[in-house]
Design a protein around this motif. Sequence first.
Motif, short mmCIF file in Angstrom:
data_model
loop_
_atom_site.label_atom_id
_atom_site.label_comp_id
_atom_site.label_asym_id
_atom_site.label_seq_id
_atom_site.Cartn_x
_atom_site.Cartn_y
_atom_site.Cartn_z
N GLY A 68 0.81 -1.22 0.00
CA GLY A 68 0.00 0.00 0.00
C GLY A 68 0.83 1.26 0.00
N ILE A 69 2.03 1.20 0.59
CA ILE A 69 2.92 2.38 0.60
C ILE A 69 4.04 2.23 -0.44
CG2 ILE A 69 2.39 3.02 2.98
CD1 ILE A 69 4.96 1.65 3.87
N GLU A 70 3.83 1.28 -1.36
CA GLU A 70 4.69 1.09 -2.52
C GLU A 70 6.09 0.58 -2.18
OE1 GLU A 70 4.56 4.53 -5.04
OE2 GLU A 70 2.37 4.51 -5.18
N ASN A 71 6.21 -0.08 -1.05
CA ASN A 71 7.48 -0.76 -0.72
C ASN A 71 7.36 -2.21 -1.19
OD1 ASN A 71 8.78 1.42 0.49
ND2 ASN A 71 7.91 0.99 2.50
N TYR A 72 7.45 -2.38 -2.49
CA TYR A 72 7.13 -3.69 -3.07
C TYR A 72 8.17 -4.76 -2.69
CZ TYR A 72 4.06 -0.64 -5.70
OH TYR A 72 3.11 0.30 -6.05
N ASP A 73 9.43 -4.38 -2.56
CA ASP A 73 10.46 -5.35 -2.16
C ASP A 73 10.15 -5.91 -0.76
OD1 ASP A 73 12.28 -5.46 -4.35
OD2 ASP A 73 12.92 -3.43 -3.86
N GLU A 100 -0.54 -12.30 -4.61
CA GLU A 100 0.07 -11.07 -4.09
C GLU A 100 1.53 -10.95 -4.53
OE1 GLU A 100 -1.11 -8.43 -2.45
OE2 GLU A 100 -3.11 -9.23 -2.78
N LEU A 101 2.23 -12.09 -4.54
CA LEU A 101 3.61 -12.05 -5.05
C LEU A 101 3.63 -11.60 -6.50
CD1 LEU A 101 5.14 -15.29 -3.49
CD2 LEU A 101 6.07 -12.96 -3.24
N GLY A 102 2.71 -12.13 -7.30
CA GLY A 102 2.64 -11.74 -8.71
C GLY A 102 2.39 -10.26 -8.88
N LYS A 154 4.68 -4.89 -10.15
CA LYS A 154 5.00 -3.49 -9.84
C LYS A 154 6.50 -3.24 -9.93
CE LYS A 154 0.92 -1.73 -8.79
NZ LYS A 154 0.34 -0.60 -9.56
N LEU A 155 7.26 -4.25 -9.59
CA LEU A 155 8.73 -4.12 -9.65
C LEU A 155 9.28 -4.35 -11.06
CD1 LEU A 155 9.53 -6.08 -6.35
CD2 LEU A 155 9.99 -3.64 -6.76
N LYS A 156 8.38 -4.61 -12.00
CA LYS A 156 8.75 -4.90 -13.40
C LYS A 156 9.58 -6.18 -13.52
CE LYS A 156 6.86 -1.00 -14.59
NZ LYS A 156 5.50 -1.01 -15.18
N ASN A 157 9.46 -7.04 -12.52
CA ASN A 157 10.09 -8.36 -12.59
C ASN A 157 9.03 -9.30 -13.18
OD1 ASN A 157 11.30 -10.83 -12.23
ND2 ASN A 157 12.02 -10.40 -10.15
N PHE A 158 8.88 -9.20 -14.50
CA PHE A 158 7.74 -9.85 -15.15
C PHE A 158 7.86 -11.38 -15.14
CE2 PHE A 158 7.90 -5.64 -17.41
CZ PHE A 158 6.80 -5.12 -16.77
N GLY A 159 9.07 -11.89 -15.18
CA GLY A 159 9.23 -13.34 -15.15
C GLY A 159 8.71 -13.92 -13.84
N ALA A 160 9.11 -13.31 -12.72
CA ALA A 160 8.65 -13.77 -11.41
C ALA A 160 7.15 -13.55 -11.25
CB ALA A 160 9.42 -13.06 -10.31
N ALA A 161 6.67 -12.44 -11.78
CA ALA A 161 5.23 -12.15 -11.70
C ALA A 161 4.44 -13.22 -12.43
CB ALA A 161 4.95 -10.78 -12.30
N GLU A 162 4.86 -13.55 -13.65
CA GLU A 162 4.17 -14.57 -14.44
C GLU A 162 4.20 -15.92 -13.73
OE1 GLU A 162 4.32 -16.55 -18.93
OE2 GLU A 162 6.01 -15.35 -18.19
#
Length: 453
Positions: free
Chosen positions: A54-59, A81-83, A88-96
């Motif tokens: 919510g506060i954009e601390n995605y890591d 939620e991990l996806g 948001k972190l543009k780590n699209f491989g991990a998101a997918e």
Amino acid sequence: MKKQLYIIIVLIGIILMPQATYAQVDFNKRPDDDLGNVEDEFQEHFFEALKQKGIENYDRAVDALQKCLNLDSKKPVIYFELGKNYNKLKNFGAAEENLKKAIDMQPDNVWFLDELYDVYFQQDDIKNALKTIKQLVKYHPDYKEDLAALYVREEKYKQALELLDELDAEFGLSESRDGMRNDIYRITGNADERIENLEQRIANNPNNEENHLKLIYRYSQTGDLKKAYNAAKNLLDIKPDSKFVHLALYKFYLQDAKVEDAISSVKTVLTSPEINADAKAKVLKDFVAFVSQNPEYESDLIDITALVDDNKDAQTHSDLGHYYLKAGDKVKALYNFKEALKQDPNDFKLIKDVLLLQLDVKDYNAVLKDAERALELYPAQPMLYLVSAVANNNVNAPKKAIDNLEMGLDFLIDNPTMEADFYSELSIAYKALNNISKSEAFAKKAKALKVQQ
């Protein structure tokens, strides 16, 4: 892409996590066994993840979710939620990867599919985006419009149009879909299909004036003026009180030499509050051009302009000014230029038109006054110094004329015609001061420049 399917972040966990879990947890009671300790720790990490996201601390959100995963790897919401955080972190491989795990556990979950669609869309992975959105369409028909947009991206225009037709039939027409449809017609150059679509719409709903007007425009655009004219007359038959049809009819009437009918249409347009000022100005400009070629209708032009005396815009006054100037009526031309300038006092072209015409009618005092104001706005315009000098020479103020000319020459760049005019006025000013040698020198300079042109 719509991305309209969102839920309040705190409720995500509540809605998506198995209800049985919540039935076992009493947050008012301190856990006193291993199961309670594990559950309490899981909740702590999960809500920490939601807070950090919510506060954009995605890591940090990812770190908290990994701790959740270590405690319980069977909850699809954790992978979801991990996806989202990896997305948001543009780590699209991990998101997918994580979103696919969530979908494997809950294949029909719209939220999971929507997020995966976003991952593919951000990467411009149209193939996988199409595959995912086709699954989403089963649950939400609104996604059909997104699917149509993807078909356009893939140049599958037929499939896109079929989807748009389905949506129009089910939900009625919409501006966004019409915009997409027009983009397809423009890209493919398929004017016939565009026209057929409009004709079908009119057949389905003859009283829809907008479709008639679009059809008139499309026929005109393709150069089929006869069909455009017939479409306009058809609209007038169906809706005799239509005002907008006259935006087309006046032109057709003029082409058919039905001048009286054209004048009637022009008057209808100019007196209709429904029609905007820009459209009115265009119609009046066209009629001014017609009268300039057919001066016998000038009395009609006067009558027509009287209809809009209270609300003529600057462009209309300017057009009328140029018409009267061409017709040789400098007084009316100057009046209209001044009226235009009142509405748009910083328009340099209008300032120039007024000043030059004031010089032409020998209103030198007005030139001096207006040029002084104009120089406050445009101190680097050499033309303003030149007209001031001409006016000063004509009111027997040669010293002021020389001051104007010397200042103006500093701003003059690569304009030999105007430079010659400057030297001619300097010659006149020095002659008035009885400085014959300088007068002749500037006269020679002016003559040399004119010879070169």
